[in-house]
Motif scaffolding. Structure first.
Motif, PDB file in Angstrom:
ATOM      1  N   CYS A 141       5.199  -0.677 -11.019  1.00  0.00           N
ATOM      2  CA  CYS A 141       4.911  -0.068  -9.719  1.00  0.00           C
ATOM      3  C   CYS A 141       5.499  -0.939  -8.618  1.00  0.00           C
ATOM      4  N   ILE A 142       5.787  -0.321  -7.490  1.00  0.00           N
ATOM      5  CA  ILE A 142       6.184  -1.092  -6.302  1.00  0.00           C
ATOM      6  C   ILE A 142       5.102  -0.922  -5.253  1.00  0.00           C
ATOM      7  N   LEU A 143       4.731  -2.034  -4.648  1.00  0.00           N
ATOM      8  CA  LEU A 143       3.848  -1.997  -3.486  1.00  0.00           C
ATOM      9  C   LEU A 143       4.672  -2.488  -2.309  1.00  0.00           C
ATOM     10  N   TYR A 144       4.702  -1.736  -1.230  1.00  0.00           N
ATOM     11  CA  TYR A 144       5.388  -2.239  -0.045  1.00  0.00           C
ATOM     12  C   TYR A 144       4.634  -1.838   1.202  1.00  0.00           C
ATOM     13  N   SER A 145       4.973  -2.525   2.285  1.00  0.00           N
ATOM     14  CA  SER A 145       4.393  -2.159   3.572  1.00  0.00           C
ATOM     15  C   SER A 145       5.379  -2.505   4.682  1.00  0.00           C
ATOM     16  N   MET A 146       4.946  -3.218   5.713  1.00  0.00           N
ATOM     17  CA  MET A 146       5.771  -3.354   6.920  1.00  0.00           C
ATOM     18  C   MET A 146       7.065  -4.147   6.747  1.00  0.00           C
ATOM     19  N   GLY A 147       7.115  -5.041   5.742  1.00  0.00           N
ATOM     20  CA  GLY A 147       8.351  -5.795   5.525  1.00  0.00           C
ATOM     21  C   GLY A 147       9.512  -4.867   5.203  1.00  0.00           C
ATOM     22  N   ILE A 148       9.196  -3.697   4.660  1.00  0.00           N
ATOM     23  CA  ILE A 148      10.216  -2.699   4.321  1.00  0.00           C
ATOM     24  C   ILE A 148      10.471  -1.743   5.483  1.00  0.00           C
ATOM     25  N   ASN A 161       4.185   2.784  -3.962  1.00  0.00           N
ATOM     26  CA  ASN A 161       2.905   2.640  -3.287  1.00  0.00           C
ATOM     27  C   ASN A 161       3.114   2.048  -1.898  1.00  0.00           C
ATOM     28  N   ALA A 162       3.324   2.966  -0.976  1.00  0.00           N
ATOM     29  CA  ALA A 162       3.479   2.596   0.431  1.00  0.00           C
ATOM     30  C   ALA A 162       2.068   2.381   0.952  1.00  0.00           C
ATOM     31  N   LEU A 163       1.721   1.148   1.248  1.00  0.00           N
ATOM     32  CA  LEU A 163       0.347   0.866   1.652  1.00  0.00           C
ATOM     33  C   LEU A 163       0.185   1.153   3.138  1.00  0.00           C
ATOM     34  N   GLY A 197       7.584  -7.081   0.894  1.00  0.00           N
ATOM     35  CA  GLY A 197       7.252  -6.766   2.284  1.00  0.00           C
ATOM     36  C   GLY A 197       5.829  -6.303   2.451  1.00  0.00           C
ATOM     37  N   SER A 198       4.933  -6.778   1.620  1.00  0.00           N
ATOM     38  CA  SER A 198       3.501  -6.513   1.785  1.00  0.00           C
ATOM     39  C   SER A 198       2.751  -7.795   1.464  1.00  0.00           C
ATOM     40  N   ASN A 199       1.928  -8.223   2.415  1.00  0.00           N
ATOM     41  CA  ASN A 199       1.071  -9.378   2.160  1.00  0.00           C
ATOM     42  C   ASN A 199      -0.285  -8.813   1.718  1.00  0.00           C
ATOM     43  N   THR A 200      -0.291  -8.239   0.530  1.00  0.00           N
ATOM     44  CA  THR A 200      -1.423  -7.420   0.081  1.00  0.00           C
ATOM     45  C   THR A 200      -2.767  -8.165   0.118  1.00  0.00           C
ATOM     46  N   PHE A 201      -2.769  -9.434  -0.276  1.00  0.00           N
ATOM     47  CA  PHE A 201      -4.045 -10.159  -0.335  1.00  0.00           C
ATOM     48  C   PHE A 201      -4.701 -10.299   1.029  1.00  0.00           C
ATOM     49  N   GLU A 202      -3.890 -10.387   2.081  1.00  0.00           N
ATOM     50  CA  GLU A 202      -4.470 -10.557   3.418  1.00  0.00           C
ATOM     51  C   GLU A 202      -4.581  -9.244   4.179  1.00  0.00           C
TER      52      GLU A 202
END
Ligand SMILES: Nc1nc2c(c(=O)[nH]1)N[C@H]1C(S)=C(S)[C@@H](COP(=O)(O)OP(=O)(O)OC[C@H]3O[C@@H](n4cnc5c(=O)[nH]c(N)nc54)[C@H](O)[C@@H]3O)O[C@H]1N2
Ligand SMILES: Nc1nc2c(c(=O)[nH]1)N[C@H]1C(S)=C(S)[C@@H](COP(=O)(O)OP(=O)(O)OC[C@H]3O[C@@H](n4cnc5c(=O)[nH]c(N)nc54)[C@H](O)[C@@H]3O)O[C@H]1N2
Ligand code: SF4
Ligand SMILES: [Mo]
Length: 689
Positions: free
Chosen positions: A286-293, A324-326, A166-171
């Motif tokens: 590690c977990i990276l997440y953002s709005m998808g979560i 890692n909640a971005l 739930g994170s499109n980290t590259f963009e």
């Protein structure tokens, strides 16, 4: 010609990159790299590279505007202030609400929070974190005792397994995306879970494509598999956590077998098994997440699931691990830290806590007291109250937010804003929201400000003034201070500089107590918590214990629940929404940046080729997207990168506003709306007519 470089921090995302503003003859004209920061080491994404382009755009607001007979007319500051103070004095405290801004500095958010609670004496103050990481703040506070990203950005490159969900980290966080590239170079396995095969996913070693809204089922399935194979970290569970039994009882249920989770999510069971093995066996994951979560009616459940799997596998408190909640906006972390939320003062000191309440009431010294020691309304609840209970809220002061494009269900927002007796909008440009205002106040942008902002890794960094503001625009905190003075509270707003405000913040905020401008004025700045002047700051949280009083991490058994609105025969597809690399939210800044706007000049809806074929829709054809809330005409983008049955729209574009369609259903705890899943149908325009 006079030319200078002014080092400052990027005004877009929460990564917190630094760059130099190029100033020629006292005017910002460009961006140049600043290499000495550990965050981005001189590198930038396109938004950073072009962050000067909107600064001197002719559309910048230059004068206060007052609406007379339905039209805005330019006014002096005196006229605007006279009208505002007259109006504010007419309303009872809780008839007023304030929206603070994740685009503004810590100092400005503190000023707004103090203004709301001390001058207007209202409990209702919030900001766009509600639409963003409210689930993180609530979810991680309940699991770890503190609602922030646990590790630092640089740390990600040391991980042996990076699970991005739930994170499109590259963009969306490109310079954090760079850390994923470095991790991969160092031998890490990259797992990517998302309904869309984004540029981030294209770099992954394992891609899990799934239907929006099935996250909890996926996590429970992965944890069942980890437990079945004995890959859990028994020591960590025993020494550092509690209620493991509750987790086990839930995730071991037959419904979370990999076969069943595969049915719910659409991910093949074999891929789920590989993911569980990589996460379970990695030396560090590690977990990276953002709005998808976060942006779900189950947002808090999703965040608790992320915390569960990291505690289960002992992946916390060490380099290369963590939750890692971005954080999204440049200063959304700081706006939360500053108490621009309806339940806390600065540093998450609770409004309903007697001691904290007394501390702030005493420190501020308003002779007639401050807002009641009760929680106020969240942004989303404010809009519901306005729309559904006219007369309860009457007046709103919005600084640096544009809900008329960013909130869910825009017809509902419009109804809400129209029910206001008085609306003030303070922005750098005219916005869709400002159109509804009675008074519009012109503010300065980041290039005209000194101040601090706090990035996703809790690093507090400086903004430095590079040019004079355009026209008669003023600093946000100066506007707030001047209104407060006219309301009779000059003594409570004595500041002459942003630094004066920061000194006050440090006095009342334990996690910022050891910071001051002298200490922050260096390339690496400081991470909070920094409780004392000789404290070096805290890049990694929860090293030895969690932030709960007993020091233990709290497991939750989290049952899977589907989204509030699921596809049916009438609305047969899932609509999910989000962003693209080139645009920023409601586009006020990026759509006025030539080099960004020309890359993605309008919106689209992503449709899987099989769905498009069945519907007879061609790539680039303008179609009608319809939900129970509304309809928009939008060009189709037919792409195999999106899962069959799911459609995606960016929400940046007013001409095809995704939020006309989204569902205003809220997470019961975080009150975050379900931007990431609702039911939609699409029609050919000719057929619809
Ligand atoms: N260029 C640019 N960068 C930005 C922003 C911007 O507007 N433009 N905004 C900033 C802000 S405020 C934020 S909060 C961040 C957001 O950063 P992200 O969260 O990375 O961005 P989104 O596009 O909202 O959503 C991320 C992904 O979630 C996926 N998704 C959809 N439904 C689901 C689901 O049910 N579950 C899961 N797990 N994933 C799902 C989407 O396909 C999408 O790829 O970006 C920040 N950075
Ligand atoms: N459908 C859908 N909707 C979403 C989301 C989604 O994923 N899908 N994501 C949500 C998320 S995560 C977020 S964070 C929100 C963002 O929602 P908003 O915060 O409403 O969006 P922005 O466009 O960033 O608006 C910020 C405003 O601040 C102004 N501004 C910039 N700098 C300054 C300044 O220094 N001073 C003042 N006074 N104003 C300034 C800008 O011009 C702009 O009008 O959108 C949410 N909406
Ligand atoms: S990654 Fe974020 S902070 Fe860095 S340059 Fe891009 S938008 Fe700015
Ligand atoms: Mo956000």
């Amino acid at each position: 010609m006079q030319m200078k470089y002014v080092q400052t921090t990027c005004p877009y995302c929460g990564t917190g990159c630094s760059f130099n503003l190029v100033v020629e003859n006292n005017r910002v004209t460009g961006i140049a790299p600043y290499q000495r920061t550990p965050v981005n080491q001189g590198k930038l994404c396109p938004k950073g590279i072009y962050a000067h382009e909107f600064v001197n755009h002719p559309d910048r607001l230059k004068s206060p505007l007052i609406k007379k007979n339905g039209k805005f007319v330019e006014a002096s500051w005196d006229e605007a202030y006279d009208l505002i103070t007259k109006k504010f004095k007419q309303y009872k405290p809780d008839e007023c609400a304030c929206l603070s801004s994740a685009r503004c500095s810590n100092e400005e958010n503190y000023a707004m929070m103090k203004f709301a609670r001390g001058v207007l004496k209202t409990r209702h103050v919030d900001h766009c974190a509600r639409l963003c990481h409210a689930s993180t703040v609530a979810g991680l506070a309940s699991t770890f005792g503190s609602g922030a990203m646990t590790n630092s950005i640089g740390d990600i490159s040391q991980s042996k397994c990076c699970f991005i969900i739930g994170s499109n980290t590259f963009e969306q966080h490109p310079l954090i995306g760079r850390q994923l590239v470095l991790a991969k170079k160092n031998g890490a396995k990259i797992i990517y879970a998302d309904p869309r095969l984004t540029p981030t996913g294209k770099q992954a070693d394992l891609y899990l494509q799934f239907r929006s809204g099935s996250d909890v089922a996926i996590f429970n399935g992965l944890m069942q598999e980890i437990l079945k194979n004995g890959w859990e970290d028994k020591e960590f569970i025993k020494n550092r956590t509690k209620d493991f039994d509750k987790l086990k009882e839930e995730v071991m249920k037959p419904e979370y077998s990999l076969d069943n989770v595969s049915k719910i999510s659409g991910i093949p069971a074999a891929k789920l098994r590989t993911a569980a093995e990589w996460i379970g066996k990695a030396e560090s994951a590690c977990i990276l997440y953002s709005m998808g979560i976060t942006q779900h009616t189950t947002g808090v459940d999703n965040v608790r699931s992320v915390a569960n799997i990291q505690m289960l596998t002992g992946n916390l408190g060490r380099p290369g691990t963590g939750v890692n909640a971005l954080r999204g906006q440049n200063n959304v972390q700081g706006a939360c830290d500053m108490g621009a939320l309806p339940v806390v003062f600065t540093g998450y000191q609770k409004v309903i806590d007697e001691a904290a309440y007394k501390k702030f009431a005493d420190a501020w010294g308003f002779p007639d007291g401050i807002s009641a020691p009760q929680n106020g309304y969240e942004v989303t609840v404010m809009m519901d109250v306005l729309a559904d209970k006219p007369g309860e809220l009457k007046c709103m002061y919005i600084m640096g937010e544009n809900p008329m494009l960013s909130d869910p269900d825009l017809h509902h927002v419009e109804k809400a804003l129209k029910n206001l007796g008085f609306l003030i909008v303070q922005d750098i440009f005219m916005t869709e929201t400002a159109e509804f205002a009675d008074v519009v106040l012109p503010a300065c942008c980041y290039a005209e400000k000194d101040g601090t902002q706090t990035s996703t890794e809790r690093r507090v960094q400086m903004w430095r003034k590079a040019q004079e503001p355009p026209g008669n625009s003023k600093l946000d905190w100066v506007i707030i201070k001047e209104i407060a003075s006219r309301m009779g509270y000059a003594k409570q707003f004595p500041w002459n500089s942003a630094e004066d405000i920061f000194t006050e913040i440090a006095k009342v905020t334990p996690s910022y107590a050891g910071m001051n401008y002298t200490r922050l004025n260096r390339p690496e700045a400081l991470h909070w918590p920094c409780p004392a002047p000789d404290h070096a700051g805290t890049p990694i949280l929860h090293k030895e214990k969690f932030a709960h009083p007993d020091g233990l991490g709290q497991f939750f058994g989290v049952p899977y629940k589907p989204p509030a609105e699921v596809p049916d025969t009438e609305y047969p597809f899932v609509l999910t929404t989000g962003r693209c690399l080139w645009q920023w939210h409601t586009g006020t800044m990026t759509r006025r940046s030539e080099n960004l706007e020309e890359e993605e000049p309008t919106g689209w809806i992503e449709i899987n080729p099989e769905d498009a074929k069945a519907l007879g829709i061609k790539d680039k054809e303008k179609i009608l997207a319809v939900t129970r809330r509304g309809k928009v005409e939008v060009p189709a983008r037919v792409t195999p990168d999106i899962m069959k049955g799911v459609m995606f729209m960016p929400f940046h574009y007013k001409e095809c506003a995704a939020n006309t369609l989204t569902n205003n259903a809220l997470d019961p705890i975080a009150k975050i709306p379900e931007f990431k899943a609702c039911a939609v149908k699409v029609q050919k325009i000719a057929e619809a007519k």
